[in-house]
Design a protein around this motif. Structure first.
Motif, short mmCIF file in Angstrom:
data_model
loop_
_atom_site.label_atom_id
_atom_site.label_comp_id
_atom_site.label_asym_id
_atom_site.label_seq_id
_atom_site.Cartn_x
_atom_site.Cartn_y
_atom_site.Cartn_z
N GLY A 1 4.46 8.11 -4.54
CA GLY A 1 5.06 9.12 -5.40
C GLY A 1 6.35 8.63 -6.04
O GLY A 1 6.75 7.47 -5.89
N GLU A 2 7.03 9.55 -6.71
CA GLU A 2 8.18 9.18 -7.55
C GLU A 2 9.33 8.57 -6.76
O GLU A 2 10.17 7.85 -7.31
CB GLU A 2 8.64 10.43 -8.32
N LYS A 3 9.35 8.81 -5.44
CA LYS A 3 10.44 8.27 -4.60
C LYS A 3 10.63 6.77 -4.83
O LYS A 3 11.76 6.28 -4.96
CB LYS A 3 10.11 8.54 -3.13
N LEU B 1 6.78 19.37 -10.60
CA LEU B 1 5.56 19.38 -11.41
C LEU B 1 5.00 17.97 -11.40
O LEU B 1 5.71 17.00 -11.67
CB LEU B 1 5.89 19.74 -12.86
N ARG B 2 3.72 17.82 -11.13
CA ARG B 2 3.09 16.51 -11.21
C ARG B 2 3.01 16.09 -12.69
O ARG B 2 2.97 16.96 -13.58
CB ARG B 2 1.66 16.56 -10.62
N HIS B 3 2.95 14.79 -12.93
CA HIS B 3 2.90 14.31 -14.32
C HIS B 3 1.75 15.00 -15.09
O HIS B 3 1.96 15.54 -16.18
CB HIS B 3 2.72 12.79 -14.35
N GLN C 1 16.42 9.09 -16.05
CA GLN C 1 15.47 8.91 -17.15
C GLN C 1 14.26 8.14 -16.66
O GLN C 1 14.41 7.06 -16.08
CB GLN C 1 16.11 8.15 -18.31
N LYS C 2 13.11 8.72 -16.93
CA LYS C 2 11.88 8.06 -16.48
C LYS C 2 11.70 6.73 -17.17
O LYS C 2 11.93 6.59 -18.37
CB LYS C 2 10.68 8.96 -16.80
N ASN C 3 11.28 5.75 -16.40
CA ASN C 3 10.91 4.43 -16.94
C ASN C 3 12.02 3.80 -17.77
O ASN C 3 11.75 3.08 -18.73
CB ASN C 3 9.63 4.55 -17.78
N LEU D 1 2.15 1.68 -8.50
CA LEU D 1 1.72 0.62 -9.43
C LEU D 1 2.84 0.28 -10.41
O LEU D 1 3.06 -0.90 -10.72
CB LEU D 1 0.47 1.04 -10.21
N ASP D 2 3.55 1.30 -10.89
CA ASP D 2 4.64 1.05 -11.84
C ASP D 2 5.75 0.21 -11.19
O ASP D 2 6.29 -0.71 -11.80
CB ASP D 2 5.26 2.38 -12.29
N ALA D 3 6.10 0.56 -9.94
CA ALA D 3 7.21 -0.13 -9.27
C ALA D 3 6.80 -1.55 -8.85
O ALA D 3 7.54 -2.51 -9.08
CB ALA D 3 7.67 0.68 -8.05
N GLY E 1 -0.93 5.08 -6.07
CA GLY E 1 -0.87 5.93 -7.25
C GLY E 1 -0.06 5.26 -8.35
O GLY E 1 0.50 4.17 -8.17
N GLY E 2 0.04 5.96 -9.48
CA GLY E 2 0.72 5.40 -10.65
C GLY E 2 2.15 4.99 -10.37
O GLY E 2 2.64 4.00 -10.92
N ALA E 3 2.84 5.74 -9.49
CA ALA E 3 4.24 5.43 -9.23
C ALA E 3 4.36 4.08 -8.51
O ALA E 3 5.17 3.23 -8.89
CB ALA E 3 4.87 6.55 -8.40
N PRO F 1 -5.65 1.15 -8.44
CA PRO F 1 -5.18 2.53 -8.59
C PRO F 1 -5.95 3.47 -7.66
O PRO F 1 -7.17 3.32 -7.51
CB PRO F 1 -5.49 2.86 -10.05
N THR F 2 -5.24 4.42 -7.07
CA THR F 2 -5.91 5.28 -6.09
C THR F 2 -5.87 6.76 -6.44
O THR F 2 -6.28 7.59 -5.64
CB THR F 2 -5.25 5.10 -4.70
N THR F 3 -5.33 7.09 -7.60
CA THR F 3 -5.35 8.50 -8.04
C THR F 3 -6.18 8.60 -9.31
O THR F 3 -6.44 7.60 -9.99
CB THR F 3 -3.92 9.00 -8.36
N VAL F 4 -6.55 9.84 -9.65
CA VAL F 4 -7.30 10.04 -10.90
C VAL F 4 -6.46 9.54 -12.06
O VAL F 4 -6.93 8.78 -12.91
CB VAL F 4 -7.66 11.53 -11.08
N ILE G 1 0.85 -1.21 0.00
CA ILE G 1 0.00 0.00 0.00
C ILE G 1 0.88 1.25 0.00
O ILE G 1 1.82 1.37 0.80
CB ILE G 1 -0.93 0.07 1.24
N ASP G 2 0.55 2.16 -0.87
CA ASP G 2 1.15 3.49 -0.97
C ASP G 2 1.02 4.21 0.39
O ASP G 2 -0.09 4.26 0.96
CB ASP G 2 0.33 4.21 -2.06
N ASP G 3 2.13 4.76 0.91
CA ASP G 3 2.02 5.38 2.25
C ASP G 3 1.15 6.64 2.25
O ASP G 3 0.63 7.03 3.30
CB ASP G 3 3.42 5.61 2.88
#
Ligand SMILES: NC(=O)c1ccc[n+]([C@@H]2O[C@H](COP(=O)([O-])OP(=O)(O)OC[C@H]3O[C@@H](n4cnc5c(N)ncnc54)[C@H](O)[C@@H]3O)[C@@H](O)[C@H]2O)c1
Ligand SMILES: [Zn+2]
Length: 415
Positions: A115-117, A307-309, A194-196, A152-154, A148-150, A172-175, A77-79
């Protein structure tokens, strides 16, 4: 014989000719074309109260393939979600006990950084892999990611690579993750700024969207995710764009029914592209749904993810829409509608990083075009706008016009 199936007899003469031409023995020299296809399918649910014991969506999902088994689950779970909903682990525990005949938690849900962390520090991937190892997660167990997306990606990357792929359920828990990234087939983390850079294409086992999570989300995040809806409407669905215009007052105040429709329609359009676009794993040069994204990815990196994605995507949309007008592709009146909608939803369509120069003097955002091409390989393919609802692929961008578009965005922001 089926097309593409190696036929040793029919190929014999050709092999010998090839071998003779190459001066090698016919037994050593042969090329067989291996070919097979795999059909992917996964349910995408839209629900609320996912962990209410009476809600069957999760337990039905777990039991979809083997109804009589007790399914082992490990949950991350995302903190940020945990901070907003501290009782969530207890609710999940109660759900698992209620459905104890078919579901077993192998451990308490595990908190991971939101988040991105989680994507920039690679040790989190290894830590999660260790959890899968310690809890003996196998290919028939489930790894469930709530976040959130981050996150889920990880977690998606962890699930795709552990045992070469274990079952992965996304919650997913964000819009943004409900209307875009969560229904996709990609995962990954960032490396070398570099992202992804590190990731895999790996369709999930299921995607379970629960609207209740959106209500716990900070307003800034709720707004950010709407950029993807504007994006996909602009390049695919003018009727959805008009719906967004008509309901922008409701969306600004996050009215539940409007948010639900916006998320669902946006997710449907993304799903349709993946299923019917002909290139779900992006082997070609095009990324048809990445309108506004070449600049957005660059802006995210340049601002160190301040900046958010979605915020970066809104600026990227404004930039590529301006460029489309400057290139003579789009009616300026259409650009006014795009800008009005984005600004009304709460986006700022300018950021100083758009003007930044790198230490060697090169323009930092323009460098994003090169990165975008390298990430895909092949030729540069950028989606621009021909009309509202109709995207248009181009294979080069004029640097002078890009700089002009940036200058115009700055001038508009100063008004
Ligand atoms: N895989 C793909 O196809 C794809 C597509 C688009 C974007 N992405 C990636 O998704 C990431 C962005 O995802 P995002 O916009 O969902 O944001 P995010 O994952 O960065 O989360 C944003 C913040 O919201 C918090 N949060 C999440 N859900 C919450 C909730 N319900 N209540 C309160 N706080 C909550 C998180 O802890 C985090 O602090 C980026 O890394 C982007 O690259 C992936
Ligand atoms: Zn995006």
């Amino acid at each position: 014989m089926a097309r593409g199936t190696p036929d040793p007899v029919a190929n014999q003469g050709r092999r010998e000719t090839l071998a003779a031409a190459a001066g090698v023995d016919a037994v050593e020299a042969s090329v067989h074309l291996q070919r097979f296809s795999v059909a992917f399918e996964f349910p995408v649910a839209f629900t609320s109260g996912l962990f209410d014991p009476g809600n069957p969506v999760l337990i039905d999902t777990l039991s979809r393939l083997e109804p009589d088994r007790r399914h082992r689950c490990l949950i991350f779970i995302d903190d940020g979600v945990l901070a907003a909903r501290p009782f969530l682990p207890a609710e999940i525990g109660a759900y698992a006990r209620h459905h104890g005949a078919r579901m077993a938690l192998v451990a308490e849900p595990i908190s991971v950084p939101g988040g991105e962390k989680i994507k920039v520090e690679l040790h989190f991937v290894e830590q999660m892999q260790r959890q899968l190892f310690e809890h003996r997660i196998d290919r028939h167990s489930y790894v469930i990611a709530i976040g959130g997306g981050a996150v889920l990606d990880a977690v998606g990357l962890v699930a795709a690579t552990t045992h070469r792929g274990v079952r992965h359920i996304r919650v997913p828990t964000t819009v943004l993750s409900q209307n875009d990234s969560g229904v996709g087939v990609k995962n990954g983390v960032n490396l070398y700024e570099q992202k992804n850079f590190v990731g895999a294409f790996a369709p999930p086992f299921a995607v379970l969207n629960d609207l209740d999570f959106i209500e716990a989300l900070p307003p800034r995040e709720r707004i950010a995710g709407m950029a993807e809806a504007v994006k996909v409407a602009l390049i695919r669905d003018d009727e959805f764009f008009r719906w967004l215009e008509r309901h922008s007052d409701d969306l600004v105040v996050f009215e539940r029914a409007a948010m639900a429709y916006m998320i669902r329609r946006c997710a449907e359009l993304h799903m349709r592209q993946i299923a019917h676009g002909g290139d779900p794993f992006e082997t070609g040069s095009a990324r048809p749904l990445d309108f506004g994204h070449w600049a957005a990815h660059r802006l995210e990196t340049l601002t160190h993810y301040h900046l958010r994605h979605g915020e970066a995507v809104a600026i990227g949309i404004a930039l590529d829409t301006r460029y489309s007008v400057l290139a003579g592709l789009l009616d300026p009146a259409a650009e006014e509608r795009v800008r009005f909608l984005l600004e009304h939803l709460g986006f700022r369509l300018w950021h100083p990083a758009l003007e930044r120069a790198m230490p060697d003097g090169r323009h930092a955002v323009l460098e994003g075009l090169r990165e975008f091409r390298e990430h895909l390989g092949g030729e540069l393919t950028i989606t621009l706008l021909a009309e509202i609802g109709i995207g248009l692929e181009v294979y080069e961008m004029d640097a002078t016009l890009v700089l002009q578009a940036i200058a115009d965005l700055k001038a508009r922001a100063a008004r």
